[in-house]
Design a protein around this motif. Structure first.
Motif, PDB file in Angstrom:
ATOM      1  N   ALA A 118       0.819  -1.204   0.000  1.00 34.84           N
ATOM      2  CA  ALA A 118       0.000   0.000   0.000  1.00 34.84           C
ATOM      3  C   ALA A 118       0.854   1.256   0.000  1.00 34.84           C
ATOM      4  CB  ALA A 118      -0.943  -0.008   1.202  1.00 34.84           C
ATOM      5  N   ALA A 119       2.018   1.202   0.669  1.00 31.01           N
ATOM      6  CA  ALA A 119       2.906   2.366   0.702  1.00 31.01           C
ATOM      7  C   ALA A 119       3.365   2.739  -0.709  1.00 31.01           C
ATOM      8  CB  ALA A 119       4.109   2.091   1.600  1.00 31.01           C
ATOM      9  N   ALA A 120       3.634   1.739  -1.537  1.00 33.49           N
ATOM     10  CA  ALA A 120       4.058   2.014  -2.911  1.00 33.49           C
ATOM     11  C   ALA A 120       2.939   2.680  -3.705  1.00 33.49           C
ATOM     12  CB  ALA A 120       4.487   0.715  -3.593  1.00 33.49           C
ATOM     13  N   LEU A 121       1.703   2.240  -3.473  1.00 32.43           N
ATOM     14  CA  LEU A 121       0.560   2.856  -4.159  1.00 32.43           C
ATOM     15  C   LEU A 121       0.393   4.313  -3.733  1.00 32.43           C
ATOM     16  CD1 LEU A 121      -2.050  -0.046  -3.870  1.00 32.43           C
ATOM     17  CD2 LEU A 121      -0.701   0.591  -5.884  1.00 32.43           C
ATOM     18  N   ILE A 122       0.597   4.577  -2.440  1.00 32.10           N
ATOM     19  CA  ILE A 122       0.437   5.940  -1.931  1.00 32.10           C
ATOM     20  C   ILE A 122       1.496   6.862  -2.528  1.00 32.10           C
ATOM     21  CG2 ILE A 122       0.590   7.367   0.149  1.00 32.10           C
ATOM     22  CD1 ILE A 122      -0.634   4.956   1.668  1.00 32.10           C
ATOM     23  N   THR A 123       2.756   6.442  -2.477  1.00 38.87           N
ATOM     24  CA  THR A 123       3.830   7.304  -2.977  1.00 38.87           C
ATOM     25  C   THR A 123       3.756   7.500  -4.490  1.00 38.87           C
ATOM     26  OG1 THR A 123       5.329   5.391  -3.090  1.00 38.87           O
ATOM     27  CG2 THR A 123       5.387   6.724  -1.081  1.00 38.87           C
ATOM     28  N   ALA A 124       3.070   6.591  -5.171  1.00 38.70           N
ATOM     29  CA  ALA A 124       2.901   6.718  -6.626  1.00 38.70           C
ATOM     30  C   ALA A 124       1.611   7.447  -6.988  1.00 38.70           C
ATOM     31  CB  ALA A 124       2.921   5.336  -7.272  1.00 38.70           C
ATOM     32  N   ASN A 125       0.955   8.029  -5.975  1.00 37.20           N
ATOM     33  CA  ASN A 125      -0.290   8.794  -6.186  1.00 37.20           C
ATOM     34  C   ASN A 125      -1.402   7.946  -6.793  1.00 37.20           C
ATOM     35  OD1 ASN A 125       0.904  11.299  -5.289  1.00 37.20           O
ATOM     36  ND2 ASN A 125       1.946  11.415  -7.281  1.00 37.20           N
ATOM     37  N   GLN A 126      -1.430   6.669  -6.426  1.00 35.38           N
ATOM     38  CA  GLN A 126      -2.458   5.783  -6.958  1.00 35.38           C
ATOM     39  C   GLN A 126      -3.639   5.580  -6.006  1.00 35.38           C
ATOM     40  OE1 GLN A 126      -1.151   2.163  -8.932  1.00 35.38           O
ATOM     41  NE2 GLN A 126       0.891   3.026  -9.236  1.00 35.38           N
ATOM     42  N   LEU A 127      -3.585   6.210  -4.829  1.00 35.41           N
ATOM     43  CA  LEU A 127      -4.706   6.120  -3.888  1.00 35.41           C
ATOM     44  C   LEU A 127      -5.226   7.514  -3.576  1.00 35.41           C
ATOM     45  CD1 LEU A 127      -3.467   3.403  -1.342  1.00 35.41           C
ATOM     46  CD2 LEU A 127      -4.798   3.111  -3.443  1.00 35.41           C
ATOM     47  N   THR A 128      -6.489   7.590  -3.205  1.00 34.80           N
ATOM     48  CA  THR A 128      -7.160   8.854  -2.939  1.00 34.80           C
ATOM     49  C   THR A 128      -6.996   9.269  -1.489  1.00 34.80           C
ATOM     50  OG1 THR A 128      -8.824   8.258  -4.607  1.00 34.80           O
ATOM     51  CG2 THR A 128      -9.384  10.046  -3.087  1.00 34.80           C
ATOM     52  N   ASP A 129      -6.670  10.526  -1.267  1.00 37.45           N
ATOM     53  CA  ASP A 129      -6.557  11.079   0.081  1.00 37.45           C
ATOM     54  C   ASP A 129      -7.959  11.233   0.664  1.00 37.45           C
ATOM     55  OD1 ASP A 129      -5.984  12.419   2.414  1.00 37.45           O
ATOM     56  OD2 ASP A 129      -5.014  14.133   1.457  1.00 37.45           O
ATOM     57  N   LEU A 130      -8.219  10.579   1.801  1.00 38.81           N
ATOM     58  CA  LEU A 130      -9.543  10.603   2.422  1.00 38.81           C
ATOM     59  C   LEU A 130      -9.597  11.493   3.662  1.00 38.81           C
ATOM     60  CD1 LEU A 130     -10.399   6.774   2.262  1.00 38.81           C
ATOM     61  CD2 LEU A 130     -10.825   8.546   0.543  1.00 38.81           C
ATOM     62  N   LYS A 131      -8.522  12.189   3.946  1.00 37.01           N
ATOM     63  CA  LYS A 131      -8.431  12.921   5.213  1.00 37.01           C
ATOM     64  C   LYS A 131      -9.610  13.856   5.454  1.00 37.01           C
ATOM     65  CE  LYS A 131      -5.402  16.016   7.846  1.00 37.01           C
ATOM     66  NZ  LYS A 131      -4.121  16.772   7.827  1.00 37.01           N
ATOM     67  N   ASP A 132     -10.079  14.544   4.422  1.00 39.25           N
ATOM     68  CA  ASP A 132     -11.125  15.552   4.594  1.00 39.25           C
ATOM     69  C   ASP A 132     -12.524  15.029   4.321  1.00 39.25           C
ATOM     70  OD1 ASP A 132      -9.232  17.497   5.272  1.00 39.25           O
ATOM     71  OD2 ASP A 132      -8.856  17.985   3.163  1.00 39.25           O
ATOM     72  N   GLN A 133     -12.669  13.728   4.121  1.00 41.67           N
ATOM     73  CA  GLN A 133     -14.005  13.168   3.931  1.00 41.67           C
ATOM     74  C   GLN A 133     -14.783  13.211   5.249  1.00 41.67           C
ATOM     75  OE1 GLN A 133     -15.512  12.258   1.117  1.00 41.67           O
ATOM     76  NE2 GLN A 133     -13.683  12.813  -0.070  1.00 41.67           N
ATOM     77  N   PRO A 134     -16.061  13.578   5.234  1.00 42.13           N
ATOM     78  CA  PRO A 134     -16.836  13.705   6.476  1.00 42.13           C
ATOM     79  C   PRO A 134     -16.854  12.452   7.339  1.00 42.13           C
ATOM     80  CG  PRO A 134     -18.004  14.756   4.676  1.00 42.13           C
ATOM     81  CD  PRO A 134     -16.835  14.043   4.061  1.00 42.13           C
ATOM     82  N   PHE A 135     -16.825  11.264   6.719  1.00 41.29           N
ATOM     83  CA  PHE A 135     -16.903  10.045   7.523  1.00 41.29           C
ATOM     84  C   PHE A 135     -15.661   9.832   8.387  1.00 41.29           C
ATOM     85  CE2 PHE A 135     -15.712   8.713   3.147  1.00 41.29           C
ATOM     86  CZ  PHE A 135     -14.424   8.234   3.377  1.00 41.29           C
ATOM     87  N   MET A 136     -14.565  10.520   8.071  1.00 43.72           N
ATOM     88  CA  MET A 136     -13.349  10.355   8.865  1.00 43.72           C
ATOM     89  C   MET A 136     -13.506  10.921  10.274  1.00 43.72           C
ATOM     90  SD  MET A 136     -11.280   8.600   7.009  1.00 43.72           S
ATOM     91  CE  MET A 136      -9.721   8.755   7.894  1.00 43.72           C
ATOM     92  N   LYS A 137     -14.537  11.728  10.509  1.00 39.59           N
ATOM     93  CA  LYS A 137     -14.745  12.284  11.845  1.00 39.59           C
ATOM     94  C   LYS A 137     -15.022  11.197  12.880  1.00 39.59           C
ATOM     95  CE  LYS A 137     -19.766  12.863  11.406  1.00 39.59           C
ATOM     96  NZ  LYS A 137     -20.894  13.815  11.326  1.00 39.59           N
ATOM     97  N   HIS A 138     -15.462  10.035  12.430  1.00 42.09           N
ATOM     98  CA  HIS A 138     -15.766   8.947  13.362  1.00 42.09           C
ATOM     99  C   HIS A 138     -14.501   8.277  13.898  1.00 42.09           C
ATOM    100  CE1 HIS A 138     -20.015   9.147  12.475  1.00 42.09           C
ATOM    101  NE2 HIS A 138     -19.793   8.978  11.177  1.00 42.09           N
ATOM    102  N   TYR A 139     -13.380   8.439  13.225  1.00 38.93           N
ATOM    103  CA  TYR A 139     -12.167   7.695  13.540  1.00 38.93           C
ATOM    104  C   TYR A 139     -11.145   8.570  14.267  1.00 38.93           C
ATOM    105  CZ  TYR A 139     -14.241   4.553  10.102  1.00 38.93           C
ATOM    106  OH  TYR A 139     -15.101   3.727   9.438  1.00 38.93           O
ATOM    107  N   ASP A 140     -10.262   7.928  15.007  1.00 38.71           N
ATOM    108  CA  ASP A 140      -9.191   8.629  15.691  1.00 38.71           C
ATOM    109  C   ASP A 140      -8.148   9.066  14.666  1.00 38.71           C
ATOM    110  OD1 ASP A 140      -7.674   9.337  18.258  1.00 38.71           O
ATOM    111  OD2 ASP A 140      -6.242   8.036  17.230  1.00 38.71           O
ATOM    112  N   ALA A 141      -7.936  10.372  14.571  1.00 38.75           N
ATOM    113  CA  ALA A 141      -7.077  10.910  13.517  1.00 38.75           C
ATOM    114  C   ALA A 141      -5.634  10.438  13.659  1.00 38.75           C
ATOM    115  CB  ALA A 141      -7.134  12.439  13.526  1.00 38.75           C
ATOM    116  N   ALA A 142      -5.122  10.393  14.896  1.00 38.94           N
ATOM    117  CA  ALA A 142      -3.725   9.988  15.099  1.00 38.94           C
ATOM    118  C   ALA A 142      -3.517   8.529  14.713  1.00 38.94           C
ATOM    119  CB  ALA A 142      -3.324  10.219  16.551  1.00 38.94           C
ATOM    120  N   THR A 143      -4.475   7.671  15.057  1.00 37.46           N
ATOM    121  CA  THR A 143      -4.364   6.251  14.721  1.00 37.46           C
ATOM    122  C   THR A 143      -4.406   6.042  13.220  1.00 37.46           C
ATOM    123  OG1 THR A 143      -5.400   5.621  16.815  1.00 37.46           O
ATOM    124  CG2 THR A 143      -5.383   3.971  15.069  1.00 37.46           C
TER     125      THR A 143
END
Length: 449
Positions: A118-143
């Motif tokens: 998965a790290a290779a996919l991330i560094t190659a810009n092949q995955l979508t950044d979900l940080k600002d999606q509203p559903f992320m509010k349910h999860y612990d950001a640091a984890t």
């Protein structure tokens, strides 16, 4: 899902959240498009598959004209890697399960180690950044950042994590029969094993054929290295250790690993003598049905459903090996696991975001926890649907992301990555000093020293 699913009840909220999110990305198909097929793929974890099938059915009801296609296969023999790679190459998958890369998956550039998985996919810009999606509010950001973060982005939803390092299942009735409480120190665990052995029992069952004995080593190592440190420091401790190994200021022959090895040897004297021939595919079931022996099983918390299916009547318990003689230092180390990602090439990103929104609704996620036996990634929830989770829920405070190993270049020998538990006595024949010296030399060579 339960018979009375919360999905329908929360549908209006889900759709409102998805609309507010502005989830449509690029030229992806609209969620209202007819005859759209949303493809979700994950490996064959029984509880996860059951949940996902039922969530998919509810998603289809909520989105007329949309079909959710589930793709799945086992992880054995590279089958899952082959399937997930083929889906990515075909640009046909919308929501894909990956193992969380954690921060150990992103070595600094000066190491010249290329990220993998998965790290290779991330560094190659092949995955979508979900940080600002509203559903992320349910999860612990640091984890989430520790599991799947990179340069300020969060490239997935780490949905499942498990107690892995030092994870131990136990038979409550068998321990009660001999007046043994769940141990809180390393010496108490050894005393319990000695008492059970004296009574004619073989205290510990595990699959040495696939290296499950490594969980004993890792459990002790994590607790010794984290002693006196805050739970949030584990990511930095892993990074500092990795850099020190790369620089040559730490090595496998250091005193800490000799201490871990000495404690490992004390535990291993109580392991079933046939461990080297026991396969992990059958180990949980064999252990579960043998109710009059094998009080302890070394296995991750992910195998709860397998154990319960093998013997539904078993009074099952769980704890993690206390690696030190300080009860306060013996905390749960959890391993980030199944992480939902949305490929940059997903045909239906808007639908993928709505699927993740529905998945993340607390009542739905609570059911996911029950079926998978996962620790909760949502701070507001605990896994209260499983009786054996009682100990974990009581000891969740202070839990930390388990330490990751030092960076090793691709193609480095197994010894460079740490002790070879197949060769280390008593599963193998080599002494601790031999094993650690071999690992130290192999690592130095792999790092170019």
């Amino acid at each position: 899902m339960r018979t009375r699913t919360p999905v329908a009840v929360t549908l209006a909220i889900v759709l409102a959240l998805a609309g507010a999110a502005g989830c449509t990305t690029g030229d992806s198909t609209s969620s209202s498009a007819s005859n759209a097929t949303l493809t979700v793929a994950l490996w064959t974890n029984p509880g996860a598959i059951e949940f996902t099938k039922q969530l998919n059915a509810e998603f289809e009801k909520a989105h007329p004209g949309v079909t959710v296609k589930l793709q799945s296969t086992a992880t054995a023999n590279g089958a899952w890697a082959q399937l997930s790679n083929s889906l990515l190459q075909a640009k046909s998958v919308d929501v894909l399960a990956r193992f969380a890369p954690t921060q150990g998956g992103f070595p600094p550039e000066y190491t010249k180690i290329q990220p993998a998985g998965a790290a290779a996919l991330i560094t190659a810009n092949q995955l979508t950044d979900l940080k600002d999606q509203p559903f992320m509010k349910h999860y612990d950001a640091a984890t989430q950042a520790a599991a799947v973060g990179y340069k300020g982005g969060v490239y997935g939803v780490m949905a499942a994590s498990y107690a892995a390092a030092g994870a131990i299942w136990y038979k409550k009735d068998l321990l009660a029969q001999y007046g043994i409480a769940v141990p809180t120190t390393f010496q108490e665990f050894l005393d319990a094993c000695a008492k059970l052995k004296k009574a004619g029992k073989t205290p510990i069952f595990l699959s040495g054929k696939v290296g499950m004995q490594g969980g004993i080593w890792q459990g002790i190592e994590n607790q010794l290295m984290m002693k006196g440190r805050g739970a949030t420091e584990s990511v930095q401790i892993s990074a500092d250790r990795a850099k020190a190994f790369w620089d040559g200021t730490q090595k496998w022959t250091d005193p800490i690993y000799k201490e871990v090895g000495a404690r490992y040897a004390k535990v291993m004297q109580y392991v079933v003598p046939t461990a080297s021939g026991i396969d992990q595919q059958t180990a949980p079931g064999v252990w579960a049905v043998k109710t009059d022996d094998y009080p302890f099983l070394v296995d991750g918390s992910w195998d709860g459903l397998t154990i319960q299916q093998a013997n539904p009547k078993l009074n099952l318990g769980f704890f993690t090996l206390p690696g030190t003689d300080d009860p306060a230092a013996n905390r749960v180390a959890f391993k980030p696991d199944l992480t939902w990602v949305v490929p940059a090439s997903a045909p239906h990103k808007d639908l993928a975001m709505q699927w993740l929104t529905m998945f993340s609704e607390p009542e739905n996620y609570q059911e996911w926890l029950r079926l998978t036996g996962s620790l909760s990634a949502q701070p507001a929830l605990k896994n209260t649907g499983l009786p054996w989770m009682d100990w974990l829920n009581q000891h969740s405070e202070g839990s930390f992301t388990q330490l990751t190993p030092p960076w090793t270049p691709a193609g480095a020998p197994l010894d460079a990555m740490g002790p070879d538990f197949y060769k280390l006595a008593p599963i193998g024949t080599d002494s601790l000093d031999t094993i650690l010296s071999r690992s130290a030399s192999a690592y130095a060579k792999s790092a170019g020293r």
